[in-house]
Design an enzyme around this catalytic site. Sequence first.
Site, short mmCIF file in Angstrom:
data_model
loop_
_atom_site.label_atom_id
_atom_site.label_comp_id
_atom_site.label_asym_id
_atom_site.label_seq_id
_atom_site.Cartn_x
_atom_site.Cartn_y
_atom_site.Cartn_z
N ASP A 55 0.77 -1.20 0.06
CA ASP A 55 0.02 0.15 0.03
C ASP A 55 1.07 1.15 -0.02
OD1 ASP A 55 -2.23 -1.50 0.24
OD2 ASP A 55 -2.55 -1.47 2.28
N TYR A 110 6.76 -9.97 6.75
CA TYR A 110 6.70 -8.36 7.05
C TYR A 110 7.32 -8.22 8.41
CZ TYR A 110 3.41 -7.49 3.18
OH TYR A 110 2.89 -7.10 1.92
#
Length: 262
Positions: A55, A110
């Site tokens: 994003d 992540y």
Amino acid sequence: MRLAFQVAYIGDDFYGSQMQSGSRTVEGEVINACRGLRLFDDWREAGFAFSGRTDRGVHARRQICAFTTSRPDRAIERLNRILPGDCWCNGWAKTGDSFHPRYHAKTRTYRYYLYNDGSTDLARMQEAAALFLGKHNFTHFSRLKGKNPEKTIFSSHISAEDGFFVYEITATGYLWNMVRCVVASLTSVGRNELETDDITALLTAAPGMRHLLPAPPEGLILWDIDCGITFTPLQSGCKMLEASGERVRFFETMKKVNILLD
């Protein structure tokens, strides 16, 4: 020849990774650099692809892209010279013609760097982080958009490092905003705003539970992707990356934006 590259970027000035008309994106910059080097004319014919999306504002240490070119030496030697300063390649590999970085990705990891302002309890967050291991329903931790809410988490842990809490999670894939919502829940537990029993209820998609709002994107880094490939290191010269390629230095960036989950 089909090549794969590990791509790193500072997400602050990108409108996400996926190519969008009229917006600056990571894919757009990499494709423009490849065209400038005449590595290919049409990105579709070259089979250009990324391993997945990030994003707006999210960073990456080892995103993976792949494309086919008749000038592999030029790609390896010059691509970092053409890319902008907030996007670079730190490794390359020759692959089979059918390689696709999205479909061949085995796991994705992540990390989220959360500024330690003294208001959160690490032990409570560690207890909550362990609850995400295994297969769960992430309806309350994501924006589903018709996707299967069940995901299997292989690793989930949080630790203290250099003035930050560092949360790391590994899975095959994720839902939109999922990692950031998980981080928001851990922070709420650390601040005694949620209990671990609340996390358990959220993970079973218990009715009546509110959907969580995601943590800010600036602290999130796509840390690594395992596609079963051995990459040859590339010297990027980027000041944000150690020469070993083992650690991204986003500490100063995060101090500058003062990441707090208020």
